[in-house]
Design a protein around this motif. Sequence first.
Motif, PDB file in Angstrom:
ATOM      1  N   PRO A   2     -42.398  31.315  -6.013  1.00 32.79           N
ATOM      2  CA  PRO A   2     -43.719  31.900  -5.735  1.00 32.79           C
ATOM      3  C   PRO A   2     -43.601  33.114  -4.820  1.00 32.79           C
ATOM      4  O   PRO A   2     -42.621  33.267  -4.093  1.00 32.79           O
ATOM      5  CB  PRO A   2     -44.466  30.758  -5.043  1.00 32.79           C
ATOM      6  CG  PRO A   2     -43.389  29.959  -4.385  1.00 32.79           C
ATOM      7  CD  PRO A   2     -42.164  30.080  -5.259  1.00 32.79           C
ATOM      8  N   SER A   3     -44.619  33.956  -4.856  1.00 33.65           N
ATOM      9  CA  SER A   3     -44.615  35.150  -4.018  1.00 33.65           C
ATOM     10  C   SER A   3     -46.031  35.644  -3.776  1.00 33.65           C
ATOM     11  O   SER A   3     -46.973  35.236  -4.459  1.00 33.65           O
ATOM     12  CB  SER A   3     -43.779  36.260  -4.657  1.00 33.65           C
ATOM     13  OG  SER A   3     -44.369  36.686  -5.856  1.00 33.65           O
TER      14      SER A   3
ATOM     15  N   HIS B 257     -46.458  30.891 -10.393  1.00 32.27           N
ATOM     16  CA  HIS B 257     -45.530  30.622 -11.498  1.00 32.27           C
ATOM     17  C   HIS B 257     -45.638  31.758 -12.509  1.00 32.27           C
ATOM     18  O   HIS B 257     -46.563  32.537 -12.501  1.00 32.27           O
ATOM     19  CB  HIS B 257     -45.826  29.281 -12.166  1.00 32.27           C
ATOM     20  CG  HIS B 257     -47.255  29.148 -12.605  1.00 32.27           C
ATOM     21  ND1 HIS B 257     -47.727  29.696 -13.778  1.00 32.27           N
ATOM     22  CD2 HIS B 257     -48.320  28.555 -12.015  1.00 32.27           C
ATOM     23  CE1 HIS B 257     -49.026  29.453 -13.895  1.00 32.27           C
ATOM     24  NE2 HIS B 257     -49.393  28.747 -12.834  1.00 32.27           N
ATOM     25  N   ARG B 258     -44.666  31.842 -13.376  1.00 33.61           N
ATOM     26  CA  ARG B 258     -44.675  32.876 -14.429  1.00 33.61           C
ATOM     27  C   ARG B 258     -45.388  32.374 -15.647  1.00 33.61           C
ATOM     28  O   ARG B 258     -45.392  31.273 -16.014  1.00 33.61           O
ATOM     29  CB  ARG B 258     -43.245  33.274 -14.814  1.00 33.61           C
ATOM     30  CG  ARG B 258     -42.563  33.987 -13.685  1.00 33.61           C
ATOM     31  CD  ARG B 258     -41.687  35.124 -14.196  1.00 33.61           C
ATOM     32  NE  ARG B 258     -40.787  35.555 -13.174  1.00 33.61           N
ATOM     33  CZ  ARG B 258     -41.048  36.552 -12.335  1.00 33.61           C
ATOM     34  NH1 ARG B 258     -42.162  37.188 -12.406  1.00 33.61           N
ATOM     35  NH2 ARG B 258     -40.180  36.881 -11.424  1.00 33.61           N
TER      36      ARG B 258
ATOM     37  N   SER C  91     -42.650  37.667   0.358  1.00 35.02           N
ATOM     38  CA  SER C  91     -43.838  38.494   0.594  1.00 35.02           C
ATOM     39  C   SER C  91     -43.425  39.941   0.371  1.00 35.02           C
ATOM     40  O   SER C  91     -42.553  40.454   1.070  1.00 35.02           O
ATOM     41  CB  SER C  91     -44.360  38.302   2.016  1.00 35.02           C
ATOM     42  OG  SER C  91     -44.850  36.994   2.184  1.00 35.02           O
ATOM     43  N   TYR C  92     -44.048  40.568  -0.602  1.00 35.41           N
ATOM     44  CA  TYR C  92     -43.700  41.931  -0.998  1.00 35.41           C
ATOM     45  C   TYR C  92     -44.859  42.862  -0.667  1.00 35.41           C
ATOM     46  O   TYR C  92     -45.992  42.429  -0.492  1.00 35.41           O
ATOM     47  CB  TYR C  92     -43.421  42.002  -2.504  1.00 35.41           C
ATOM     48  CG  TYR C  92     -42.294  41.121  -2.952  1.00 35.41           C
ATOM     49  CD1 TYR C  92     -41.002  41.605  -3.035  1.00 35.41           C
ATOM     50  CD2 TYR C  92     -42.523  39.783  -3.284  1.00 35.41           C
ATOM     51  CE1 TYR C  92     -39.951  40.795  -3.446  1.00 35.41           C
ATOM     52  CE2 TYR C  92     -41.480  38.967  -3.702  1.00 35.41           C
ATOM     53  CZ  TYR C  92     -40.207  39.473  -3.775  1.00 35.41           C
ATOM     54  OH  TYR C  92     -39.168  38.671  -4.185  1.00 35.41           O
TER      55      TYR C  92
ATOM     56  N   HIS D  63     -43.593  46.060 -14.421  1.00 31.64           N
ATOM     57  CA  HIS D  63     -42.150  46.051 -14.154  1.00 31.64           C
ATOM     58  C   HIS D  63     -41.836  45.360 -12.831  1.00 31.64           C
ATOM     59  O   HIS D  63     -40.987  44.463 -12.788  1.00 31.64           O
ATOM     60  CB  HIS D  63     -41.602  47.476 -14.159  1.00 31.64           C
ATOM     61  CG  HIS D  63     -40.140  47.544 -13.869  1.00 31.64           C
ATOM     62  ND1 HIS D  63     -39.179  47.233 -14.810  1.00 31.64           N
ATOM     63  CD2 HIS D  63     -39.468  47.865 -12.730  1.00 31.64           C
ATOM     64  CE1 HIS D  63     -37.988  47.360 -14.264  1.00 31.64           C
ATOM     65  NE2 HIS D  63     -38.135  47.748 -13.010  1.00 31.64           N
ATOM     66  N   VAL D  64     -42.496  45.773 -11.756  1.00 31.81           N
ATOM     67  CA  VAL D  64     -42.148  45.188 -10.461  1.00 31.81           C
ATOM     68  C   VAL D  64     -42.561  43.721 -10.380  1.00 31.81           C
ATOM     69  O   VAL D  64     -41.909  42.942  -9.675  1.00 31.81           O
ATOM     70  CB  VAL D  64     -42.698  45.991  -9.263  1.00 31.81           C
ATOM     71  CG1 VAL D  64     -42.109  47.389  -9.237  1.00 31.81           C
ATOM     72  CG2 VAL D  64     -44.190  46.023  -9.224  1.00 31.81           C
ATOM     73  N   LEU D  65     -43.584  43.326 -11.118  1.00 40.76           N
ATOM     74  CA  LEU D  65     -43.983  41.918 -11.102  1.00 40.76           C
ATOM     75  C   LEU D  65     -42.913  41.031 -11.742  1.00 40.76           C
ATOM     76  O   LEU D  65     -42.819  39.851 -11.418  1.00 40.76           O
ATOM     77  CB  LEU D  65     -45.335  41.719 -11.777  1.00 40.76           C
ATOM     78  CG  LEU D  65     -46.531  42.306 -11.018  1.00 40.76           C
ATOM     79  CD1 LEU D  65     -47.816  42.111 -11.803  1.00 40.76           C
ATOM     80  CD2 LEU D  65     -46.638  41.749  -9.620  1.00 40.76           C
TER      81      LEU D  65
END
Length: 159
Positions: A106-107, A158-159, A74-75, A98-100
Amino acid sequence: MNVVNATLEDLNGWLKLAAEVEYLFGPMVDDPNFVLALERNIHQNRAFCVREYDGSPGCSLLGGLLLSTSNAPSYKIGWLSVSAEARNKGVASALLNHVLTLVDIPSEIAVTTFGDDIPDGMPARRLYERFGFIPLEESIPNGPEGGSRQKFQLTIAHR
């Protein structure tokens, strides 16, 4: 346009960015707690910036973002600002992209931004919505200028 980790040499650039948006975020430049938090984020590689002309540390900043990673996955985006002359040129999108790429999957990524009653905050709301952040119905205290705030969240499976 390169997003890089900020260094202590960038501190004056961060404070210049902060001065531009104090009317929305409240006092920062003369707040020792803000400066300490900024220095701590720089030391912990959680402060990202875009420098003018992709210059070296200490150059003027076009934008900056602070990312809290202490509760991963968790960000929290704690602060995102773009200089007036660099707005609508992709700086905020570059910082978010960038930060992603840095977060675990998962997040969940949360950000508190301006309510829809703050005209100068509408670009921020639209930015987060374009990236898939969803507004939450959580009660958030008003900002220092008296305007409302709203929490947004992005879930990445997922990416």
